[in-house]
Design a protein around this motif. Structure first.
Motif, PDB file in Angstrom:
ATOM      1  N   TYR A 135       1.110 -15.120  -2.554  1.00  0.00           N
ATOM      2  CA  TYR A 135       2.258 -13.814  -2.785  1.00  0.00           C
ATOM      3  C   TYR A 135       2.702 -13.597  -4.267  1.00  0.00           C
ATOM      4  N   TRP A 136       2.664 -14.636  -4.822  1.00  0.00           N
ATOM      5  CA  TRP A 136       3.048 -14.741  -6.203  1.00  0.00           C
ATOM      6  C   TRP A 136       1.881 -13.957  -7.160  1.00  0.00           C
ATOM      7  N   ARG A 137       0.586 -14.173  -6.877  1.00  0.00           N
ATOM      8  CA  ARG A 137      -0.399 -13.676  -7.395  1.00  0.00           C
ATOM      9  C   ARG A 137      -0.655 -12.170  -7.058  1.00  0.00           C
ATOM     10  N   ASP A 138      -0.287 -11.778  -5.870  1.00  0.00           N
ATOM     11  CA  ASP A 138      -0.352 -10.509  -5.468  1.00  0.00           C
ATOM     12  C   ASP A 138       0.896  -9.705  -6.236  1.00  0.00           C
ATOM     13  N   ILE A 139       2.025 -10.365  -6.389  1.00  0.00           N
ATOM     14  CA  ILE A 139       3.187  -9.894  -6.993  1.00  0.00           C
ATOM     15  C   ILE A 139       3.029  -9.278  -8.490  1.00  0.00           C
ATOM     16  N   GLU A 140       2.288 -10.476  -9.188  1.00  0.00           N
ATOM     17  CA  GLU A 140       2.048 -10.467 -10.609  1.00  0.00           C
ATOM     18  C   GLU A 140       0.853  -9.204 -10.764  1.00  0.00           C
ATOM     19  N   ARG A 141       0.055  -9.165  -9.907  1.00  0.00           N
ATOM     20  CA  ARG A 141      -1.101  -8.108 -10.008  1.00  0.00           C
ATOM     21  C   ARG A 141      -0.485  -6.860  -9.726  1.00  0.00           C
ATOM     22  N   GLY A 191       0.812  -1.304  -0.055  1.00  0.00           N
ATOM     23  CA  GLY A 191      -0.130  -0.226   0.042  1.00  0.00           C
ATOM     24  C   GLY A 191       0.774   1.401  -0.021  1.00  0.00           C
ATOM     25  N   VAL A 192       2.273   1.360   0.129  1.00  0.00           N
ATOM     26  CA  VAL A 192       2.953   2.221   0.009  1.00  0.00           C
ATOM     27  C   VAL A 192       3.594   2.545  -1.207  1.00  0.00           C
ATOM     28  N   GLU A 193       3.351   1.802  -2.225  1.00  0.00           N
ATOM     29  CA  GLU A 193       4.010   2.025  -3.498  1.00  0.00           C
ATOM     30  C   GLU A 193       3.755   3.298  -4.165  1.00  0.00           C
ATOM     31  N   LYS A 194       2.710   3.986  -4.178  1.00  0.00           N
ATOM     32  CA  LYS A 194       2.720   5.177  -4.857  1.00  0.00           C
ATOM     33  C   LYS A 194       3.657   6.244  -4.059  1.00  0.00           C
ATOM     34  N   GLU A 195       3.589   6.398  -2.774  1.00  0.00           N
ATOM     35  CA  GLU A 195       4.476   7.073  -2.038  1.00  0.00           C
ATOM     36  C   GLU A 195       5.904   7.187  -2.080  1.00  0.00           C
ATOM     37  N   ASN A 196       6.248   5.882  -2.468  1.00  0.00           N
ATOM     38  CA  ASN A 196       7.652   5.605  -2.655  1.00  0.00           C
ATOM     39  C   ASN A 196       8.061   5.893  -4.289  1.00  0.00           C
ATOM     40  N   GLU A 197       7.112   5.762  -5.234  1.00  0.00           N
ATOM     41  CA  GLU A 197       7.320   6.286  -6.411  1.00  0.00           C
ATOM     42  C   GLU A 197       7.302   7.901  -6.455  1.00  0.00           C
ATOM     43  N   GLN A 198       6.491   8.483  -5.683  1.00  0.00           N
ATOM     44  CA  GLN A 198       6.742   9.931  -5.759  1.00  0.00           C
ATOM     45  C   GLN A 198       7.811  10.451  -5.056  1.00  0.00           C
ATOM     46  N   THR A 206       6.590   7.706   3.292  1.00  0.00           N
ATOM     47  CA  THR A 206       6.896   6.382   2.303  1.00  0.00           C
ATOM     48  C   THR A 206       6.928   5.019   3.253  1.00  0.00           C
ATOM     49  N   ARG A 207       6.688   5.153   4.647  1.00  0.00           N
ATOM     50  CA  ARG A 207       6.905   3.806   5.324  1.00  0.00           C
ATOM     51  C   ARG A 207       5.396   3.783   5.848  1.00  0.00           C
ATOM     52  N   THR A 208       4.727   4.561   6.749  1.00  0.00           N
ATOM     53  CA  THR A 208       3.603   4.598   6.959  1.00  0.00           C
ATOM     54  C   THR A 208       2.808   5.784   6.673  1.00  0.00           C
ATOM     55  N   HIS A 220       3.156  -1.137 -10.521  1.00  0.00           N
ATOM     56  CA  HIS A 220       4.289  -0.464  -9.744  1.00  0.00           C
ATOM     57  C   HIS A 220       5.207  -1.618  -9.886  1.00  0.00           C
ATOM     58  N   PRO A 221       6.220  -1.398 -11.128  1.00  0.00           N
ATOM     59  CA  PRO A 221       7.190  -2.586 -11.492  1.00  0.00           C
ATOM     60  C   PRO A 221       8.113  -2.523 -10.551  1.00  0.00           C
ATOM     61  N   LEU A 222       8.585  -1.326  -9.988  1.00  0.00           N
ATOM     62  CA  LEU A 222       9.774  -1.371  -9.096  1.00  0.00           C
ATOM     63  C   LEU A 222       9.380  -2.013  -7.719  1.00  0.00           C
ATOM     64  N   PHE A 223       8.387  -1.354  -7.026  1.00  0.00           N
ATOM     65  CA  PHE A 223       8.085  -1.580  -5.611  1.00  0.00           C
ATOM     66  C   PHE A 223       7.125  -2.426  -5.516  1.00  0.00           C
ATOM     67  N   GLY A 224       6.245  -2.953  -6.414  1.00  0.00           N
ATOM     68  CA  GLY A 224       5.130  -4.001  -6.278  1.00  0.00           C
ATOM     69  C   GLY A 224       5.728  -5.427  -5.812  1.00  0.00           C
ATOM     70  N   PRO A 225       6.940  -5.872  -6.453  1.00  0.00           N
ATOM     71  CA  PRO A 225       7.281  -7.053  -6.349  1.00  0.00           C
ATOM     72  C   PRO A 225       7.988  -7.069  -4.680  1.00  0.00           C
ATOM     73  N   LEU A 226       8.324  -5.953  -4.402  1.00  0.00           N
ATOM     74  CA  LEU A 226       9.109  -5.915  -2.872  1.00  0.00           C
ATOM     75  C   LEU A 226       8.105  -5.846  -1.836  1.00  0.00           C
ATOM     76  N   THR A 227       6.893  -5.030  -2.090  1.00  0.00           N
ATOM     77  CA  THR A 227       5.934  -4.833  -0.902  1.00  0.00           C
ATOM     78  C   THR A 227       4.937  -6.146  -0.832  1.00  0.00           C
ATOM     79  N   ASN A 228       5.011  -6.972  -1.947  1.00  0.00           N
ATOM     80  CA  ASN A 228       4.290  -8.092  -2.003  1.00  0.00           C
ATOM     81  C   ASN A 228       5.013  -9.467  -1.853  1.00  0.00           C
TER      82      ASN A 228
END
Length: 529
Positions: A413-419, A273-280, A465-467, A424-432
């Motif tokens: 986890y794999w399904r969440d990563i792929e979704r 859920g913090v992907e957008k904040e980190n991208e910004q 970017t964290r909370t 969020h190509p950079l942070f999605g595979p990390l946060t999920n």
């Protein structure tokens, strides 16, 4: 890798997660609560078997542990003393095995206006704070002199009875990488980390949790001979403070929660859920770095700098070697996103400059050029990729896994990563990504539910970017008696005394000095004076 707190990152030497009444002696919350309501009648210490803990006499002594103990020397120089507080390993069995929680105390110098003890926690989870009272006293200025500032290494952390999983790496926060093969390697890694932790700490692990740390805090309060204790918590420390207020309503005085977590979202997958904040934050940093192309060589526009970051990430799929000779490290596509994520917890010039150095080094490696390491980058990589920081990562993971259950099936986890990857190509595979909690034993207690109001002062930055900011707003809504200070436009995790924002510092200091919350919520500009 400190998940949540930029404050904890410095104090724990890791790359970069407190809330808030009839005074009673030992509440029934010490028993395993399950899903039962928390507003239960209190039990006397003798009934719960906890009187010997609450009534113990602390042996205050020098904090110096040996000739190389710089933390102890700094505490001694400031006039602080240290003690070990004895607590039960299992609060459901108070006559069983005991452990110790290490604390320090820097006594109030303004005794005429003394408020009482102020316990501090800088997040992590698992960040130590025993060495921090002198720094806090100095940063708090006049108001700090009114408090006995208490530093605590929570159970399993630092000088407290330790937990160490003997991991070959310093933490368990990684990206899933670019493909299924990379993710499968992550599954094997985290399964092995969990097994190592269970083998090394079988008797401790079931009792490492935020609820037990909060119980330890109340024993500390009792052992100090105090009716109430004040609290300053950052990041994960806001969740710890929240739990304390729910288990021990009426036993806290002034409560500051900076970088607050929505307790309903706190679980082992709390980074989702913090992907957008980190991208910004990454885009904002890129604009900053573009203005300093002569220093870092990353590009003269934001788009060019972001393209350089993409090139580094893509090259890491093939492997990057940074450093030279014995000081070299091999980085891959599961680690580089973690380094980027860890660098985005603050938008101060110093934090951005350190990140600029890291990306510049990795960009040279991506171009097959020599990429010598700065001392700071070398230290970060040592703590991330070697066993040097095993105890910190072990404690952090044990707390998260002990607080809430994670999905067990890797396919979730794999399904969440792929979704998440498309958006969020950079942070999605990390946060999920999967972590050791998928292979941990189930927690012994249900997560804490907020059922009591608390007159806390909550601080939240809109670009945290964290909370994320919504977490601070949610907590404020759950605690109607609280007040919220909003910092507009800052990509900053941890503001009070950390960001140089005079508006925030002034509001928090006024509250700590008087005990009176602001009349209403406040908004501070990013560069408030």
């Amino acid at each position: 890798m400190t998940i949540l707190s930029s404050v904890a990152a410095r104090r724990a030497s890791a790359a970069g997660l407190a809330l808030t009444a009839c005074l009673t002696a030992a509440p029934a919350a010490f028993a395993s609560a399950g899903t039962a309501p928390m507003a239960q009648p209190a039990a006397a210490p003798s009934e719960a078997g906890l009187d010997r803990y609450y009534q113990q006499r602390l042996d205050w002594r020098s904090c110096i542990k040996g000739p190389d103990d710089t933390t102890g020397r700094d505490l001694e120089k400031a006039g602080a003393q240290c003690a070990d507080v004895t607590v039960p390993l299992d609060y459901a069995d108070p006559r069983g095995r005991t452990i110790t929680v290490a604390i320090s105390r820097l006594k109030a110098t303004d005794t005429r206006r003394r408020v009482g003890p102020l316990l501090i926690n800088f997040g992590g989870p698992g960040g130590p704070a025993l060495g921090d009272p002198p720094e806090m006293r100095k940063a708090m200025k006049d108001v700090g002199a009114r408090y006995d500032i208490i530093g605590m290494d929570p159970r399993s952390v630092g000088r407290s009875t330790p937990l160490d999983c003997n991991w070959p790496v310093g933490h368990s926060i990684y990206s899933a990488g670019a493909d299924r093969e990379s993710f499968d390697r992550q599954v094997a890694l985290h399964k092995d980390l969990a097994a190592k932790c269970r083998a090394a700490n079988a008797s401790l692990l079931p009792h490492i949790s935020t609820r037990n740390t909060a119980r330890d805090m109340d024993v500390i309060r009792g052992a100090l001979g105090e009716r109430k204790i004040s609290y300053l918590g950052y990041s994960y420390g806001t969740y710890l403070g929240t739990v304390y207020t729910q288990l021990f309503p009426g036993r806290y005085d002034r409560m500051v929660l900076d970088g607050a977590i929505d307790p309903r979202r706190y679980n082992p997958r709390l980074l989702r859920g913090v992907e957008k904040e980190n991208e910004q934050a990454l885009a904002d940093w890129a604009a900053w770095a573009a203005k300093r192309h002569d220093a870092y060589g990353l590009g003269r526009t934001r788009a060019q700098v972001l393209a350089t970051v993409d090139r580094v990430v893509n090259a890491s799929a093939r492997g990057l070697t940074v450093g030279t000779g014995s000081d070299s490290f091999r980085l891959d596509a599961t680690q580089v996103p973690t380094l980027i994520f860890g660098a985005l917890s603050s938008d101060t010039d110093s934090a951005r400059a350190e990140f600029g150095d890291q990306v510049s080094t990795m960009a040279k490696a991506a171009d097959n050029r020599p990429a010598p390491l700065s001392p700071e980058f070398k230290k970060t990589l040592q703590e991330m990729l070697t066993s040097k920081n095993s105890q910190y990562g072990s404690a952090q993971t044990a707390i998260l896994c002990g607080d809430g259950a994670a999905p067990r099936d890797p396919e979730v986890y794999w399904r969440d990563i792929e979704r998440s990857r498309a958006a969020h190509p950079l942070f999605g595979p990390l946060t999920n990504n999967i972590g050791p909690c998928a292979f941990w034993d189930r927690p012994r207690e249900e997560p804490t539910r907020v059922q009591h109001d608390a007159a806390a002062l909550i601080v939240a930055a809109t670009g945290d970017t964290r909370t994320d900011y919504e977490g601070g707003r949610a907590l404020h809504g759950m605690l109607p008696g609280s007040k919220l200070i909003t910092v507009k436009g800052a990509n900053q995790h941890g503001v009070y005394l950390e960001y140089g924002n005079a508006c925030v510092d002034r509001e928090v200091n006024a509250y700590l000095a008087t005990g009176e919350l602001p009349a209403g919520d406040r908004t501070c500009a990013k560069t408030s004076g």
